[in-house]
Design an enzyme around this catalytic site. Structure first.
Site, PDB file in Angstrom:
ATOM      1  N   VAL A  12       0.912  -1.134   0.020  1.00 53.25           N
ATOM      2  CA  VAL A  12      -0.307  -0.010   0.085  1.00 53.25           C
ATOM      3  C   VAL A  12       1.056   1.190   0.198  1.00 53.25           C
ATOM      4  O   VAL A  12       0.740   2.182  -0.729  1.00 53.25           O
ATOM      5  CB  VAL A  12      -1.088  -0.070   1.322  1.00 53.25           C
ATOM      6  CG1 VAL A  12      -1.728   1.341   1.308  1.00 53.25           C
ATOM      7  CG2 VAL A  12      -1.641  -1.206   1.085  1.00 53.25           C
ATOM      8  N   GLU A 154      -4.429  -6.112  -5.062  1.00 56.53           N
ATOM      9  CA  GLU A 154      -3.039  -6.391  -5.439  1.00 56.53           C
ATOM     10  C   GLU A 154      -3.000  -6.968  -7.051  1.00 56.53           C
ATOM     11  O   GLU A 154      -4.125  -7.573  -7.463  1.00 56.53           O
ATOM     12  CB  GLU A 154      -2.600  -7.729  -4.776  1.00 56.53           C
ATOM     13  CG  GLU A 154      -1.922  -7.286  -3.257  1.00 56.53           C
ATOM     14  CD  GLU A 154      -1.554  -8.411  -2.433  1.00 56.53           C
ATOM     15  OE1 GLU A 154      -0.932  -9.143  -2.962  1.00 56.53           O
ATOM     16  OE2 GLU A 154      -1.462  -8.045  -1.256  1.00 56.53           O
ATOM     17  N   GLY A 256      -8.282 -15.734  -0.375  1.00 58.35           N
ATOM     18  CA  GLY A 256      -7.004 -15.607   0.525  1.00 58.35           C
ATOM     19  C   GLY A 256      -6.551 -14.430   0.392  1.00 58.35           C
ATOM     20  O   GLY A 256      -7.313 -13.382   0.007  1.00 58.35           O
ATOM     21  N   CYS A 259      -5.576  -9.651   2.810  1.00 60.12           N
ATOM     22  CA  CYS A 259      -6.614  -8.830   3.255  1.00 60.12           C
ATOM     23  C   CYS A 259      -7.967  -9.230   3.918  1.00 60.12           C
ATOM     24  O   CYS A 259      -8.279  -9.140   4.946  1.00 60.12           O
ATOM     25  CB  CYS A 259      -6.939  -7.687   2.394  1.00 60.12           C
ATOM     26  SG  CYS A 259      -5.609  -6.846   1.866  1.00 60.12           S
ATOM     27  N   LYS A 262      -7.606 -11.702   7.167  1.00 61.84           N
ATOM     28  CA  LYS A 262      -7.326 -10.641   8.371  1.00 61.84           C
ATOM     29  C   LYS A 262      -8.381  -9.935   8.715  1.00 61.84           C
ATOM     30  O   LYS A 262      -8.715  -9.635   9.687  1.00 61.84           O
ATOM     31  CB  LYS A 262      -6.000 -10.001   7.893  1.00 61.84           C
ATOM     32  CG  LYS A 262      -5.728  -8.733   8.808  1.00 61.84           C
ATOM     33  CD  LYS A 262      -4.419  -8.116   8.256  1.00 61.84           C
ATOM     34  CE  LYS A 262      -4.538  -7.384   7.092  1.00 61.84           C
ATOM     35  NZ  LYS A 262      -5.148  -6.018   7.124  1.00 61.84           N
TER      36      LYS A 262
HETATM   37  C1  UGA Z   1      -8.963  -7.002  -1.461  1.00 60.55           C
HETATM   38  C2  UGA Z   1      -9.935  -6.025  -1.930  1.00 60.55           C
HETATM   39  O1  UGA Z   1     -10.456  -6.517  -3.220  1.00 60.55           O
HETATM   40  C3  UGA Z   1      -9.469  -4.788  -2.092  1.00 60.55           C
HETATM   41  O2  UGA Z   1     -10.460  -3.497  -2.698  1.00 60.55           O
HETATM   42  C4  UGA Z   1      -8.791  -4.100  -0.768  1.00 60.55           C
HETATM   43  O3  UGA Z   1      -8.246  -2.806  -0.894  1.00 60.55           O
HETATM   44  C5  UGA Z   1      -7.947  -5.099  -0.392  1.00 60.55           C
HETATM   45  O4  UGA Z   1      -8.238  -6.309  -0.330  1.00 60.55           O
HETATM   46  C6  UGA Z   1      -7.230  -4.502   0.913  1.00 60.55           C
HETATM   47  O5  UGA Z   1      -8.001  -4.515   1.888  1.00 60.55           O
HETATM   48  O6  UGA Z   1      -6.121  -4.057   0.923  1.00 60.55           O
HETATM   49  P1  UGA Z   1      -6.876  -8.345  -2.764  1.00 60.55           P
HETATM   50  O7  UGA Z   1      -6.666  -8.874  -1.482  1.00 60.55           O
HETATM   51  O8  UGA Z   1      -5.599  -7.459  -3.593  1.00 60.55           O
HETATM   52  O9  UGA Z   1      -7.846  -6.896  -2.441  1.00 60.55           O
HETATM   53  O10 UGA Z   1      -7.472  -9.082  -3.491  1.00 60.55           O
HETATM   54  P2  UGA Z   1      -8.851  -9.604  -4.441  1.00 60.55           P
HETATM   55  O11 UGA Z   1      -8.828  -9.204  -5.751  1.00 60.55           O
HETATM   56  O12 UGA Z   1     -10.053  -8.836  -3.648  1.00 60.55           O
HETATM   57  O13 UGA Z   1      -9.232 -11.112  -4.085  1.00 60.55           O
HETATM   58  C7  UGA Z   1      -9.130 -11.781  -2.991  1.00 60.55           C
HETATM   59  C8  UGA Z   1      -9.245 -13.323  -3.173  1.00 60.55           C
HETATM   60  O14 UGA Z   1     -10.542 -13.632  -3.662  1.00 60.55           O
HETATM   61  C9  UGA Z   1      -8.415 -13.895  -3.933  1.00 60.55           C
HETATM   62  O15 UGA Z   1      -7.919 -15.185  -3.402  1.00 60.55           O
HETATM   63  C10 UGA Z   1      -9.161 -14.132  -5.286  1.00 60.55           C
HETATM   64  O16 UGA Z   1      -8.751 -15.370  -5.830  1.00 60.55           O
HETATM   65  C11 UGA Z   1     -10.625 -14.585  -4.485  1.00 60.55           C
HETATM   66  N1  UGA Z   1     -11.644 -14.366  -5.203  1.00 60.55           N
HETATM   67  C12 UGA Z   1     -11.854 -13.086  -6.019  1.00 60.55           C
HETATM   68  C13 UGA Z   1     -12.470 -15.504  -5.753  1.00 60.55           C
HETATM   69  O17 UGA Z   1     -12.473 -16.614  -5.117  1.00 60.55           O
HETATM   70  N2  UGA Z   1     -13.627 -15.332  -6.276  1.00 60.55           N
HETATM   71  C14 UGA Z   1     -13.817 -14.208  -7.133  1.00 60.55           C
HETATM   72  O18 UGA Z   1     -14.943 -14.028  -7.671  1.00 60.55           O
HETATM   73  C15 UGA Z   1     -13.065 -12.869  -6.824  1.00 60.55           C
END
Ligand code: UGA
Length: 462
Positions: A12, A154, A256, A259, A262
């Site tokens: 971040v 990310e 996973g 973010c 946690k």
């Molecule tokens: C997440 C949020 O999307 C951001 O808006 C936020 O700022 C960030 O956390 C944070 O708190 O800093 P991020 O952890 O980078 O972002 O990842 P995501 O793209 O949200 O994906 C999270 C998880 O969900 C991944 O493991 C992904 O594979 C999974 N996922 C996502 C699914 O299993 N299905 C989906 O339809 C979308």
């Protein structure tokens, strides 16, 4: 143009620093990790984020961004001090605020008068008040505190910064919140200025809601599997409804990363300690954990006993386009496979250098997906990298010992994969009939014949 110090040179912090520099500000990224600062000064970024290394290089060559490991060097000239330190999970699921406390203590001691402390770290509701209280103990100069949660994903963090869905600001001092908003000029998006606690809660509620959507679709996927519906089509059909929307409805191995796990745990902890009963959030966690178990169950269904089976796992990072392995569903899956007695061969396009210490010693890292599947009894797709959507199925089929694909991210086309000679099991992808009626058989070893007793014992409909 403003002078800004960003405390904490992690994902971040570096993205925020680089993008604020791009908007024309003078930025110093500060971290107490001397080695990290030395690496950044030498042009090395300690993790993979598309476009970040290039943007930092450009900003450094224009003299817009510098790196420091000393508060007394970076903070005194800053009008805005962003806190972007990490808030890991504590022993009981709560957010551990030690890094925030230390940062506030050290920055407050050298703060310039009328500076604005901007908190971007995801912190429990009420931490903004704590920051103000703590800073007051270490400085006598006037200052303001603004909560400005980040919503960066990310893998697309720079794009998210440049065109955000919204900017949220919380403060007791509206002028300070507006001054922070002015830093983002000329970014255009909806803006919400509110109180600090509400801003802090918006961040938790947003992440918890996204995690809930994924767990919801995963629960629907489990039902689809039993009843013969296809969850990918169900999600498409749902997504056309503008009240629902199409995103974050991809069923699979679950969520996973650094973010969601946690933040959902921290929100549960806050809810429980404030006397409420966070039953939905607990179910969201539980469903997510079960996704990994359900995948192991699919391997059992296809192969019988997993003892001494060789399983190829494609994808290690917690999602595509990052080398971040924190709380990666793929790594958790490999742990489960290890306890089942499997040999694991793994491949990931970028995360392998960081993966070794997290994997069982017996796990073998391979240079290509085809090397990973060589002689394997089944292949599991654990992360939805684009590369896996474009696999050469004939080559894969020739390399595998038993042609079983468990598609933990629904990356492949079931019909094409089956036509290429594979036993294919996705997540929630029925084919118009209940699963037990259609399940094709792998070529199991004699002793492991997955007869109807196995199907019955594990609760599959006969
Ligand atoms: C997440 C949020 O999307 C951001 O808006 C936020 O700022 C960030 O956390 C944070 O708190 O800093 P991020 O952890 O980078 O972002 O990842 P995501 O793209 O949200 O994906 C999270 C998880 O969900 C991944 O493991 C992904 O594979 C999974 N996922 C996502 C699914 O299993 N299905 C989906 O339809 C979308």
């Amino acid at each position: 143009m403003s002078r800004i110090c960003v405390v904490g040179a992690g994902y971040v912090g570096l993205v925020t620093g680089a993008c604020l520099a791009e908007l024309g500000h003078d930025v110093v990224c500060l971290d107490i990790d001397h080695e990290k600062i030395a690496a950044l000064r030498a042009g090395r970024v300690p993790f993979y984020e598309p476009g970040l290394a290039e943007l930092l290089d450009t900003m450094r060559s224009r003299g817009r961004i510098a790196f420091s490991d000393r508060y007394d060097e970076a903070v005194p000239s800053a009008a805005f001090v962003f806190i972007t330190v990490n808030t890991p999970t504590g022993a009981e699921g709560q957010a551990d605020l030690e890094a925030v406390r230390n940062a506030v203590r050290d920055l407050a001691a050298v703060l310039s008068p009328h500076a604005v402390i901007v908190n971007k770290s995801t912190v429990p509701i009420g931490t903004g008040d704590l920051v103000e209280y703590l800073a007051r103990r270490y400085t006598s100069v006037p200052f303001s505190v603004v909560s400005n949660p980040e919503f960066l994903r990310e893998g697309s963090a720079i794009a998210d910064f440049r065109s955000p869905d919204r900017i949220v600001l919380g403060s007791r001092n509206r002028a300070a919140a507006e001054a922070v908003l002015a830093l983002y000029e000329p970014v255009r998006c909806p803006v919400l200025i509110t109180d600090i606690r509400t801003a802090e809660m918006i961040k938790y509620a947003s992440n918890a809601f996204l995690a809930t959507r994924i767990s919801f679709i995963n629960e629907i996927a489990a039902i689809c599997e039993r009843l013969g519906a296809d969850v990918t089509e169900v999600a498409r059909g749902m997504g056309f409804d503008h009240r629902i929307g199409a995103e974050f409805l991809e069923a699979g191995l679950g969520w996973g990363g650094s973010c969601f796990p946690k933040d959902v745990r921290a929100l549960i902890h806050m809810a429980a300690t404030s006397g409420t009963h966070p039953q939905l959030l607990r179910a969201v966690l539980e469903i997510n954990r079960d996704q990994r178990l359900a995948l192991v169950q699919k391997l059992h269904t296809a192969l019988g006993s997993l003892e001494d089976r060789t399983i190829a796992v494609l994808g290690l990072s917690f999602k595509p386009n990052t080398d971040d392995l924190r709380n990666s569903p793929a790594i958790e899956l490999i742990d489960l496979l290890y306890y089942e007695g499997c040999q694991v061969r793994a491949y990931d396009p970028v995360a392998m250098p960081r993966a070794r210490p997290l994997l069982p010693a017996s796990a073998r890292l391979c240079a290509t997906p085809y090397e990973a599947v060589a002689g394997a009894d089944a292949v599991v797709i654990a992360t939805a990298w684009q590369e896996f959507r474009e696999l050469d199925l004939a080559r894969l089929r020739a390399a595998l010992r038993v042609p079983v694909i468990i598609d933990g991210r629904n990356c492949l086309d079931p019909a094409a994969t089956r036509a290429a000679g594979f036993v294919y099991l996705g997540v929630g992808r029925g084919s118009g009939q209940p699963l037990a009626a259609t399940l094709p058989r792998a070529e199991p070893r004699e002793a492991d014949e997955p007869d109807t007793a196995i199907l019955g014992r594990d609760g599959w409909t006969r």
